[in-house]
Design a protein around this motif. Sequence first.
Motif, mmCIF file in Angstrom:
data_model
loop_
_atom_site.group_PDB
_atom_site.id
_atom_site.type_symbol
_atom_site.label_atom_id
_atom_site.label_comp_id
_atom_site.label_asym_id
_atom_site.label_seq_id
_atom_site.Cartn_x
_atom_site.Cartn_y
_atom_site.Cartn_z
ATOM 1 N N VAL A 1 -6.812 -9.447 10.587
ATOM 2 C CA VAL A 1 -6.906 -10.649 11.422
ATOM 3 C C VAL A 1 -8.172 -11.418 11.066
ATOM 4 C CG1 VAL A 1 -7.232 -11.464 13.795
ATOM 5 C CG2 VAL A 1 -5.528 -9.713 13.313
ATOM 6 N N HIS B 1 -4.839 -13.541 16.186
ATOM 7 C CA HIS B 1 -4.260 -12.344 16.811
ATOM 8 C C HIS B 1 -3.084 -12.714 17.711
ATOM 9 C CE1 HIS B 1 -3.910 -8.948 19.601
ATOM 10 N NE2 HIS B 1 -4.242 -8.242 18.533
ATOM 11 N N GLU B 2 -3.236 -13.777 18.477
ATOM 12 C CA GLU B 2 -2.157 -14.241 19.352
ATOM 13 C C GLU B 2 -0.936 -14.644 18.529
ATOM 14 O OE1 GLU B 2 -1.431 -18.257 21.855
ATOM 15 O OE2 GLU B 2 -3.275 -17.169 22.349
ATOM 16 N N VAL C 1 -0.113 -13.650 15.459
ATOM 17 C CA VAL C 1 0.473 -12.479 14.797
ATOM 18 C C VAL C 1 1.244 -11.622 15.794
ATOM 19 C CG1 VAL C 1 -0.077 -10.312 13.617
ATOM 20 C CG2 VAL C 1 -1.192 -12.433 12.920
ATOM 21 N N SER C 2 0.653 -11.360 16.938
ATOM 22 C CA SER C 2 1.295 -10.439 17.883
ATOM 23 C C SER C 2 2.383 -11.087 18.723
ATOM 24 C CB SER C 2 0.251 -9.794 18.788
ATOM 25 O OG SER C 2 -0.407 -10.780 19.542
ATOM 26 N N GLU C 3 2.162 -12.318 19.185
ATOM 27 C CA GLU C 3 3.124 -12.941 20.090
ATOM 28 C C GLU C 3 4.120 -13.840 19.368
ATOM 29 O OE1 GLU C 3 1.099 -14.770 23.374
ATOM 30 O OE2 GLU C 3 -0.138 -12.979 23.708
ATOM 31 N N GLY D 1 5.550 -11.645 16.421
ATOM 32 C CA GLY D 1 6.059 -10.357 16.906
ATOM 33 C C GLY D 1 5.688 -9.169 16.033
ATOM 34 N N MET D 2 4.557 -9.249 15.362
ATOM 35 C CA MET D 2 4.122 -8.149 14.504
ATOM 36 C C MET D 2 3.153 -7.264 15.255
ATOM 37 S SD MET D 2 3.422 -10.136 10.974
ATOM 38 C CE MET D 2 4.732 -10.733 9.980
ATOM 39 N N ARG D 3 3.124 -5.997 14.827
ATOM 40 C CA ARG D 3 2.160 -5.075 15.416
ATOM 41 C C ARG D 3 1.721 -4.091 14.365
ATOM 42 N NH1 ARG D 3 5.628 -0.618 18.031
ATOM 43 N NH2 ARG D 3 7.645 -1.213 17.188
ATOM 44 N N LYS D 4 0.591 -3.475 14.608
ATOM 45 C CA LYS D 4 0.038 -2.530 13.646
ATOM 46 C C LYS D 4 0.783 -1.210 13.755
ATOM 47 C CE LYS D 4 -4.282 -0.347 12.355
ATOM 48 N NZ LYS D 4 -5.704 -0.242 12.644
ATOM 49 N N GLU D 5 1.201 -0.700 12.618
ATOM 50 C CA GLU D 5 1.843 0.614 12.585
ATOM 51 C C GLU D 5 1.162 1.469 11.545
ATOM 52 O OE1 GLU D 5 6.043 0.755 12.327
ATOM 53 O OE2 GLU D 5 6.317 -0.923 13.682
#
Length: 117
Positions: A89, A104-105, A107-109, A112-116
């Motif tokens: 980020v 961050h907003e 990417v995540s919202e 719809g991505m998240r860290k795996e």
Amino acid sequence: MQRSLEQRMAIKFCVKLEKSAAETMPMLKKAFGVDCLSDRQIFRWHKAFAEGREDVNDENCAGRPSTSSSDDNVKRVRDLLNTDRRLSVRLISETLDITKTIVHEIVSESLGMRKEC
């Protein structure tokens, strides 16, 4: 919010009864206790109603424009992530000159991505 709206209605009522702000304040403090508006706010609303204001709702604030998470920025972040999904980020933020919180907003919202792991 609801409590302050009730208090503004009470202030408006006191203005219509021709009570001064100094007379209105102790009545509000007795009625609403610890949830009462500050003295400054009571005087501000009392003055507004005395000058003819009718609406008890807050005016819309201009605030900070929400242009940072615009469709253009979402597309720019998506395109950059398509080239390398491992970008942080912070690195995206520096590359695109967008704040980290907005990136961050997005990417995540928005994406719809998240860290795996």
